[in-house]
Design an enzyme around this catalytic site. Structure first.
Site, mmCIF file in Angstrom:
data_model
loop_
_atom_site.group_PDB
_atom_site.id
_atom_site.type_symbol
_atom_site.label_atom_id
_atom_site.label_comp_id
_atom_site.label_asym_id
_atom_site.label_seq_id
_atom_site.Cartn_x
_atom_site.Cartn_y
_atom_site.Cartn_z
ATOM 1 N N ASN A 9 0.875 -1.178 0.000
ATOM 2 C CA ASN A 9 0.000 0.000 0.000
ATOM 3 C C ASN A 9 0.911 1.227 0.000
ATOM 4 O O ASN A 9 1.427 1.619 1.044
ATOM 5 C CB ASN A 9 -0.907 -0.007 1.238
ATOM 6 C CG ASN A 9 -1.805 1.214 1.302
ATOM 7 O OD1 ASN A 9 -1.892 1.984 0.335
ATOM 8 N ND2 ASN A 9 -2.467 1.418 2.425
ATOM 9 N N LYS A 11 0.084 4.212 -0.504
ATOM 10 C CA LYS A 11 -0.637 5.408 -0.028
ATOM 11 C C LYS A 11 -0.342 6.606 -0.949
ATOM 12 O O LYS A 11 -0.118 6.423 -2.141
ATOM 13 C CB LYS A 11 -0.274 5.710 1.426
ATOM 14 C CG LYS A 11 -0.385 4.489 2.328
ATOM 15 C CD LYS A 11 -0.330 4.837 3.785
ATOM 16 C CE LYS A 11 -0.290 3.552 4.594
ATOM 17 N NZ LYS A 11 -0.483 3.773 6.010
ATOM 18 N N HIS A 97 -9.783 1.055 4.251
ATOM 19 C CA HIS A 97 -8.564 1.313 5.034
ATOM 20 C C HIS A 97 -8.917 2.287 6.162
ATOM 21 O O HIS A 97 -9.725 3.198 5.973
ATOM 22 C CB HIS A 97 -7.471 1.900 4.136
ATOM 23 C CG HIS A 97 -6.131 1.914 4.797
ATOM 24 N ND1 HIS A 97 -5.785 2.869 5.719
ATOM 25 C CD2 HIS A 97 -5.072 1.079 4.697
ATOM 26 C CE1 HIS A 97 -4.558 2.621 6.159
ATOM 27 N NE2 HIS A 97 -4.101 1.538 5.551
ATOM 28 N N GLU A 99 -7.479 4.763 7.309
ATOM 29 C CA GLU A 99 -7.271 6.191 6.992
ATOM 30 C C GLU A 99 -8.466 6.735 6.214
ATOM 31 O O GLU A 99 -8.864 7.892 6.408
ATOM 32 C CB GLU A 99 -5.958 6.351 6.197
ATOM 33 C CG GLU A 99 -4.745 6.108 7.090
ATOM 34 C CD GLU A 99 -3.511 5.587 6.381
ATOM 35 O OE1 GLU A 99 -3.443 5.644 5.140
ATOM 36 O OE2 GLU A 99 -2.602 5.101 7.086
ATOM 37 N N GLU A 169 -6.096 -4.973 10.115
ATOM 38 C CA GLU A 169 -5.079 -3.960 10.395
ATOM 39 C C GLU A 169 -5.430 -3.226 11.691
ATOM 40 O O GLU A 169 -6.215 -2.268 11.665
ATOM 41 C CB GLU A 169 -5.018 -2.951 9.259
ATOM 42 C CG GLU A 169 -4.655 -3.552 7.918
ATOM 43 C CD GLU A 169 -4.022 -2.502 7.011
ATOM 44 O OE1 GLU A 169 -2.896 -2.721 6.595
ATOM 45 O OE2 GLU A 169 -4.662 -1.474 6.758
ATOM 46 N N GLY A 175 1.764 2.168 10.797
ATOM 47 C CA GLY A 175 2.713 3.277 10.696
ATOM 48 C C GLY A 175 3.349 3.654 12.020
ATOM 49 O O GLY A 175 3.999 4.699 12.123
ATOM 50 N N SER A 215 2.754 -2.302 10.489
ATOM 51 C CA SER A 215 4.194 -2.333 10.742
ATOM 52 C C SER A 215 4.835 -3.686 10.416
ATOM 53 O O SER A 215 5.736 -4.140 11.122
ATOM 54 C CB SER A 215 4.504 -1.901 12.178
ATOM 55 O OG SER A 215 4.067 -0.555 12.374
#
Ligand code: PEP
Length: 253
Positions: A9, A11, A97, A99, A169, A175, A215
């Site tokens: 990904n 992003k 996702h 985000e 996730e 991250g 991660s």
């Protein structure tokens, strides 16, 4: 036998020139995928065609969009439809996702709509789910993720869900450099499979590839992927470094 997948990904990172350098380096790095394994590159919309063309002739390597509209077509300035993605031969679409849920207010119902429109266009969703830290701290992650699955996936038929791809996730691991332990990942993946099995039966649940994201790095991927219900990973930061992502691909079991 269900698929093992290493999914990148990217992003909103990299210029086209940087993306091409990364992909060339990755393709030049030895990595072997057996017939049951796939590498998937979730790249920004403007690069999908370029990256797809770089992958031409390679076996078991695919591209993913990172989102698509829940609308079919029309006056939705700035949106990208599933039909457009189909027309440029995109394979996968990352949906839900955290985000996008957080910054773009994507609801369970909206995600259900996006899943439907992807399936209508022959695109395979990679459906993301996972709990924030506050939920993990109260040990209510199982019911939190169960709701995400039920609200966005459980309108599908058994046939539609067979061979589906889900990415677990935990938001606190994305991250942050803080990976879920192998046991935490296995426990949640087994829970997800169990929730699906209760609704659709064991055969459907066993066919679903459940990726871990949060991660994943070159030095921890093999141990996470070795868990019986972990079928690969969805990888952010480490997918931007060619040697690291190549090592992650090679960590698929
Ligand atoms: C992600 O954003 O899907 C992700 C897992 O990111 P990272 O690997 O950087 O934690």
């Amino acid at each position: 036998m269900r698929k093992q997948i290493a999914a990148a990904n990217w992003k909103m990172n990299l210029t086209l020139q940087e993306a091409e350098i990364l992909m060339d380096a990755l393709l030049a790095t030895p990595h072997d995928l057996n017939e049951n394994q796939e590498a998937v590159f979730g790249v920004p919309f403007p690069y999908l065609v370029n990256i797809k063309s770089k992958l031409a002739g390679r076996k078991n390597v695919f591209v993913a969009a990172q989102n698509c509209s829940d609308k079919k077509s029309g006056a939705y300035t700035g949106e990208v439809s599933a039909e457009m993605l189909k027309s440029i031969a995109v394979d996968y679409v990352i949906l839900g996702h955290s985000e996008r849920r957080e910054y773009f207010n994507e609801s369970h119902a909206m995600l259900a709509g996006k899943i439907n429109i992807c399936l209508e266009n022959g695109l395979q969703p990679i459906f993301c789910c996972g709990e924030p830290l506050s939920i993990r701290e109260t040990e209510s992650q199982n019911s939190y993720v169960e709701t995400q699955l039920k609200e966005s996936l459980f309108h599908l038929s058994a046939e539609q869900l067979t061979g589906f791809v889900i990415a677990y996730e935990p938001i606190w691991a994305i991250g942050t450099g803080k990976t879920a332990s192998n046991e935490q990942a296995q426990e949640m993946h087994a829970h997800i499979r169990n929730v699906i099995s209760n609704q659709y039966g064991a055969a459907v649940a066993d066919s679903i590839s459940i990726l871990y994201g949060g991660s994943v790095k070159a030095n921890n991927a093999a141990a996470i992927f070795a868990q019986p219900d972990v079928d690969g990973g969805l990888v952010g930061g480490a997918s931007l470094v060619a040697e690291d992502f190549a090592a992650i691909i090679n960590s698929l079991k």
